[in-house]
Design a protein around this motif. Structure first.
Motif: not given
Length: 922
Positions: A861-889
Motif C-alpha cells: 500500500p505504501l511505496v517508498v521512492a528514493n532518488y539520488t543525483a549529482s548536484c549538477c542535475s537539479q530537477i527531478v520529476e517522476f510519475t506514478a500510474v495506477d492500474k486504471v491509468g490515473n497519472v500523478g507527478k
C-alpha cells in the motif's frame, strides 16, 4: 537544426490555412492545426526522452514529419525510414476529430453547447479511460479514433464557453479530472448574455456573469430557435437561436474583426489543453507505447496466418525458418519488424492471436506450433485471416500458409471489406500435399485465394512443399520498411501485352513478381538493354522461378527512367513491381458533409456509383511534401482491359490533395500517382495496392461510446440505395465471436434510407481494452456495401483519483551555490507514494533528471521512492500510474532561490502539475 527550430517549423507547417474551429477539409481547419501542434509537440518531447534514455541526441535534420520519424527512431538503425504510418495515425486522429461535427452535429455535450458541462466532461473522461485501456491492449487504431473525438470536444469547450471571457488563460484541469468538481456553473434560470442586434458585439456576456466568474456556453439550435430566457447563443448562420433575444452569439470558432483577441485566446488555451491531455495519456501509456499509438515505429509488421492441420508439418517448419531469418538478418536495421503477429488455424478452431514486439517471444510462439488433426478438407482459413486483419495494424503485410480450401468461404465478402478498410496486403502460400488423405485441391478453391490476394495487392503463390523455401523469399522482400508499389496488373485471360512504368532515383531493392503458368517475358531498361525470361542471371537482374512465381531482382546499378516489360501468355497472370523509397502517399475516399461546420468525412465502405469519386491524398517525400511536384493523380483498373481516369486535384496545403474523379472506371481500380522528385529531378510513379469498386448502396453507422463487459450496446444504422428498391439482406460479423442481433433484411425504396439497429453484448469476462471489429453489410443481387466499426469494451471505472505523493525529505545541503562546482556532490529526494482506496500503483517512471530512482515493492500500500543525483542535475520529476491509468507527478527542484528550501511537503501528485505553465486552477 535544433528540436526547438523543428517544432517552430512544424507549427508553421500546420498553420497554413485560415484559423477557425472547423473540421478537416476546405480552407479552414484549425481543429486540425490545434490537434497537430499539440500532437507534434508531445511526440517531439517523447522522442527526445526516448533518445536520451538510449544515449543519443534527438536531432531532426529538417522540419518534415518524415525527418522527425527518422530522428525519433534513432541513428543506429540503418535503412530507409518512411513517415507513412505516422501520417496515417495523424490523419486518423484528424478525421475522427472532424467527424464529431458530422455525426454529432446536434449533440450539445459533444461541443459543450447549451451549458452541457457535466455531460461534455463525461464524454472526455470516459473517452480517456477507453484510450488508456485500448493502449494497454495494444489496440492502437481504436485509441487513435477515440483520441480524435475526445480532443474535438475538449477543444470546443474553449471556443463555445465563456472561459476566456472570464479572463482565464490556462486550461481547466477539472475537465480531465472527474474527481474534481465543476464549480460555479450558471443554472438554467440565470441570464448570461445581453442582446446584440448587429450580431457582432465583441463580448455580450453580462457584467455580473463576468464578475461572479459564472461558467456558461452558447445555446445551439440546428432545428429550433428555442432557448432558455436570457441565455447566450452559439451564433453563426447555422444557429437558429442566434435570432432569438438575446441575439448574437459567443462562439469563437472563427476569427472576425470583432473577436480577434478572444478567438486567439481560445486557440491558445485549447492547444494547451490538448497538450495537457496528451501528456496524461503519454505518462499512462509509457513512451514506447505512446509512440506506437502515434505510428512512430519501423514500418514493417510481420503477420503469419498458419494452417496447423496434420499435413502442414513442412510448411510450419518453413514458416518458422523464415521468421528466424527475418529476426536474425534484420536485427538492428530499419527493416527489423516493429511487431510480430501469429494466428494459427485448424478445424474447427482458429487462434489465439499472438502479438508481440519482442523477437524472442515470437520465436518461442512459432516454435510451439505443431501439425495435428485434420483429415477432412477444408479448414478455417478465413476465420484466422479475419482475426489477423482486425488485430494487425493498418497497411500490414499478412502471409497465409495453407494446403487446403477455405471451409468458411462465407467470410469472403467480410475479408474483402476488411482488406479495403485496413489497406493490408495478403499473400497466400498454397502448397500441394504428398499424402492425399483429403480430397484433392479443387482449382476453384485456389481461385478464391487468388481473388483475395489480388484485391489486397498481394500474391497467390502455388508451389509444392519442397519448393516452399524458395518461394518464401518474397516474405523477406516485403517485410521491409518504406515498401512502395510502382505497378500492379492482372490479366485473365492472359494475352501478350507491354507494360510501361517509371523508376525514380530514390528507389532501392527493386523487385518484380510475375505469377502464372506458361509465361514468357522480356524486360527492357531505359537504355534499351533487354533480358528475357530464360536468362536467370542477365544484364538487368536475377530471375528466380519457383512454382507459379517468377521473381526478378534488379541489379543495383543505375535504373532511373522509363522501363518496359513485355509479357506473353494465354493463361491468367499477375505482375507486380515494388521497391523501397520514402516517396509515397496515403489516401482515403471521402465525401463532403454540410452543417454549421462543413468538411470531409472518410467513407467506411465503397464510393457511390453515379457520382464523382473524391479522395484525399497525403503525399510524402524525402524532405516532406515540398520536395515533390505532383503530376497526374487518377484511378486505374488493375485487371484488363486497362482504363485510366485522371482526376482534378486541389491543393489543400501541407501535402494534402483533394482529388475529384468524374469518370470512375468500371470494375476494380486502384489509385495512381505520378510526379517529380525535386531532390533528384527524376520522375516517379506510385500505385496503391488495395483494389476498390463502386456501389449504388450506402450504409452508415456510428459508434458513439464504448460498451461495458456484460452490457448491451445498440448501434443504429441506415441503408440507402440508388439502384432498384426491394429487399436487401443484412449480415454482420465480428472478430470476437460476440453475440449480435440485427434485422436480417431491410426493404428499401430508391433514394430513401431504411433504418435498423445492431445490438452487441460482450461477455462479462471479456478483458477491458478489448476492441471488437464489426463488419456490417447490405446486399441485393450483385450490389453490396459495408461499414466497418470499431467498438471498445471498457470496464466501468470508479477510481479517478491519481496516486498521492508525500515528500519525506530532501537532502541537498552539500550542493554548492556555484553550479560550476557541482561535480563531486550529490543530493537525495525521498517520498512516500500511495493510491489511497484506488486500484494500486502499477508503474513509476522517471520523467526528468539524470539520477537514479529506486522504489520499494509496488504491491504494498505504501511505496517508498528514493532518488539520488549529482548536484549538477537539479530537477527531478517522476510519475506514478495506477492500474486504471490515473497519472500523478512528483516534482522537485534544488535550484537556489531567494525563498526557503522546500524540504518537507505533503501534496497530492496532481497538485504538482501546477508547476507547468500550461496548467492553472480555475
Amino acid at each position: 537544426m535544433t528540436s526547438l527550430q523543428v517544432l517552430a517549423l512544424l507549427a508553421l507547417y500546420l498553420s497554413g490555412r485560415s484559423v477557425a474551429f472547423v473540421p478537416i477539409g476546405g480552407e479552414a481547419s484549425t481543429h486540425v492545426s490545434i490537434t497537430g501542434t499539440a500532437v507534434l509537440q508531445t511526440v517531439m518531447e517523447t522522442c527526445r526522452a526516448v533518445a536520451e534514455a538510449a544515449g543519443h541526441e534527438f536531432k531532426p535534420t529538417g522540419s518534415s514529419p518524415e525527418e522527425l520519424v527518422q530522428a525519433c527512431l534513432g541513428p543506429t538503425a540503418t535503412g530507409e525510414v518512411s513517415g507513412a504510418k505516422f501520417h496515417s495515425a495523424l490523419q486518423s486522429i484528424y478525421t475522427q476529430n472532424g467527424l464529431v461535427d458530422r455525426d454529432f452535429v446536434n449533440s450539445a455535450p459533444h461541443h459543450f453547447n447549451s451549458e452541457a458541462f457535466l455531460e461534455g466532461r463525461r464524454l472526455i473522461t470516459e473517452g480517456v479511460v477507453a484510450i488508456k485501456a485500448n493502449i494497454r491492449s495494444e489496440n492502437f487504431q481504436a485509441a487513435r479514433e477515440t483520441l480524435g473525438r475526445v480532443l474535438h470536444t475538449l477543444q470546443d469547450f474553449y471556443s463555445h464557453s465563456n472561459w476566456v471571457e472570464l479572463g482565464y488563460t490556462e486550461p481547466y484541469i477539472n475537465l480531465i479530472r472527474p474527481d474534481l468538481p465543476l464549480d460555479n456553473l450558471a443554472d438554467v434560470d440565470t441570464a448570461t448574455c445581453s442582446d446584440c442586434a448587429s450580431g457582432t458585439c465583441p463580448n455580450p456576456i453580462l457584467p455580473n456573469i463576468l464578475k461572479e466568474k459564472k461558467l456558461t456556453s452558447g445555446y445551439m439550435g440546428i432545428f429550433s430557435a428555442a432557448k432558455p430566457k436570457g441565455k447566450c447563443s452559439h451564433g453563426g448562420a447555422g444557429d437558429l437561436t442566434a435570432t432569438a433575444v438575446p441575439r448574437g452569439g459567443i462562439s469563437k470558432d472563427e476569427r472576425h474583426s470583432d473577436n480577434v483577441a478572444l478567438h486567439t485566446a481560445a486557440v491558445n488555451v485549447a492547444t494547451a489543453a490538448s497538450l495537457q491531455l496528451l501528456q496524461d495519456i503519454r505518462f499512462a501509456a509509457g513512451d514506447d507505447d505512446f509512440l506506437r499509438m502515434m505510428g512512430i515505429a519501423r514500418s514493417s509488421v510481420v503477420c503469419f496466418v498458419i494452417d496447423t492441420t496434420g499435413s502442414m508439418k513442412d510448411d510450419i517448419a518453413q514458416a518458422r525458418a523464415v521468421v528466424y531469418e527475418i529476426i536474425d538478418s534484420k536485427k538492428g536495421t530499419q527493416d527489423e519488424p516493429s511487431e510480430y503477429i501469429l494466428v494459427p488455424f485448424n478445424d474447427p478452431r482458429f487462434g489465439p492471436m499472438t502479438k508481440t514486439t519482442d523477437a524472442e517471444t515470437m520465436k518461442r510462439e512459432i516454435s510451439k506450433l505443431t501439425a495435428t488433426g485434420g483429415g477432412d478438407e477444408p479448414e478455417m482459413c478465413l476465420s484466422g485471416l479475419q482475426l489477423a486483419l482486425t488485430g494487425a495494424p493498418d497497411s500490414s503485410h499478412i502471409y497465409v500458409f495453407t494446403d487446403a480450401t477455405a471451409k468458411d468461404i462465407h467470410l469472403k465478402d467480410t475479408i474483402v471489406a476488411l482488406m479495403r478498410t485496413t489497406k493490408s496486403t495478403v499473400s497466400f502460400f498454397m502448397t500441394t500435399r504428398s499424402r492425399r488423405r483429403r480430397r484433392s485441391l479443387r482449382a476453384a478453391s485456389f481461385e478464391d485465394y487468388k481473388d483475395l490476394a489480388l484485391a489486397s495487392g498481394g500474391q497467390a503463390i502455388q508451389v509444392s512443399k519442397n519448393q516452399l523455401p524458395q518461394a518464401t523469399d518474397i516474405i523477406l522482400d516485403t517485410s521491409t520498411s518504406a515498401l512502395v508499389t510502382i505497378l500492379q496488373r492482372a490479366r485473365n485471360p492472359g494475352k501478350q501485352e507491354t507494360f510501361s512504368f517509371m523508376l525514380d532515383e530514390s528507389l532501392k531493392n527493386i523487385t518484380f513478381y510475375i505469377t502464372g503458368t506458361s509465361i514468357t517475358f522480356t524486360l527492357t531498361n531505359p537504355a534499351g538493354v533487354s533480358q528475357s525470361h530464360n536468362e536467370a542471371n542477365g544484364k538487368l537482374g536475377t530471375i528466380q522461378t519457383v512454382g507459379n512465381l517468377r521473381r526478378i531482382r534488379l541489379n543495383a546499378d543505375k535504373h532511373t527512367g522509363a522501363w518496359q516489360i513485355n509479357i506473353n501468355s494465354n493463361q491468367p497472370y499477375t505482375l507486380k513491381v515494388t521497391g523501397q523509397s520514402t516517396i509515397t502517399f496515403i489516401y482515403d475516399f471521402v465525401e463532403s458533409f454540410k452543417g454549421p461546420h462543413p468538411g470531409y468525412a472518410v467513407l467506411s465502405g465503397r464510393p457511390q456509383a453515379g457520382q464523382p469519386a473524391s479522395l484525399m491524398l497525403s503525399i510524402m517525400g524525402r524532405k516532406g511534401p515540398s520536395s515533390l511536384s505532383v503530376g497526374a493523380v487518377g484511378l486505374v483498373t488493375v485487371s484488363g482491359p486497362e482504363t485510366a481516369s485522371n482526376g482534378t486535384a486541389t491543393d489543400m496545403g501541407n501535402g494534402d490533395i483533394l482529388v475529384t474523379v468524374v469518370a470512375v472506371p468500371e470494375g476494380e481500380f486502384v489509385i495512381s500517382l505520378k510526379g517529380t522528385d525535386k531532390i533528384s529531378k527524376s520522375e516517379f510513379q506510385r500505385q496503391s495496392t488495395t483494389q476498390m469498386s463502386l456501389s449504388r448502396v450506402n450504409i452508415q453507422a456510428v459508434v458513439d461510446s464504448s460498451v461495458e463487459p456484460g452490457k448491451a450496446l445498440e448501434v443504429p444504422f441506415s441503408v440507402r440505395t440508388q439502384g432498384p428498391g426491394g429487399i436487401y439482406t443484412i449480415t454482420a460479423k465480428n472478430d470476437r465471436d460476440i453475440p449480435m442481433t440485427y434485422p436480417p433484411s431491410l426493404t428499401l425504396t430508391t433514394g430513401q434510407y431504411g433504418n435498423g439497429t445492431l445490438t452487441i453484448k460482450p461477455a462479462a469476462s471479456i478483458p477491458s481494452g478489448t476492441d471488437v471489429t464489426v463488419t456490417l453489410e447490405a446486399k441485393s443481387g450483385g450490389d453490396s456495401n459495408y461499414a466497418v466499426l470499431k467498438i471498445s469494451v471498457v470496464t466501468k471505472i470508479t477510481d479517478f483519483v491519481p496516486p498521492l505523493c508525500q515528500v519525506v525529505g530532501v537532502l541537498a545541503d552539500d550542493c554548492p551555490h556555484d553550479v560550476s562546482q557541482c561535480g563531486p556532490f550529490q543530493w537525495q529526494f525521498l517520498a512516500n507514494l500511495t493510491d489511497g482506496n484506488g486500484t494500486g500503483i502499477e508503474i513509476i517512471a522517471l520523467q526528468q533528471g539524470n539520477g537514479n530512482l529506486t522504489y520499494t515493492s509496488l504491491s504494498k500500500p505504501l511505496v517508498v521512492a528514493n532518488y539520488t543525483a549529482s548536484c549538477c542535475s537539479q530537477i527531478v520529476e517522476f510519475t506514478a500510474v495506477d492500474k486504471v491509468g490515473n497519472v500523478g507527478k512528483c516534482y522537485h527542484s534544488i535550484e537556489r532561490s531567494a525563498g526557503p528550501p522546500a524540504l518537507f511537503l505533503s501534496l497530492p501528485l496532481w497538485l504538482c502539475l501546477l508547476v507547468s505553465p500550461l496548467l492553472a486552477r480555475p
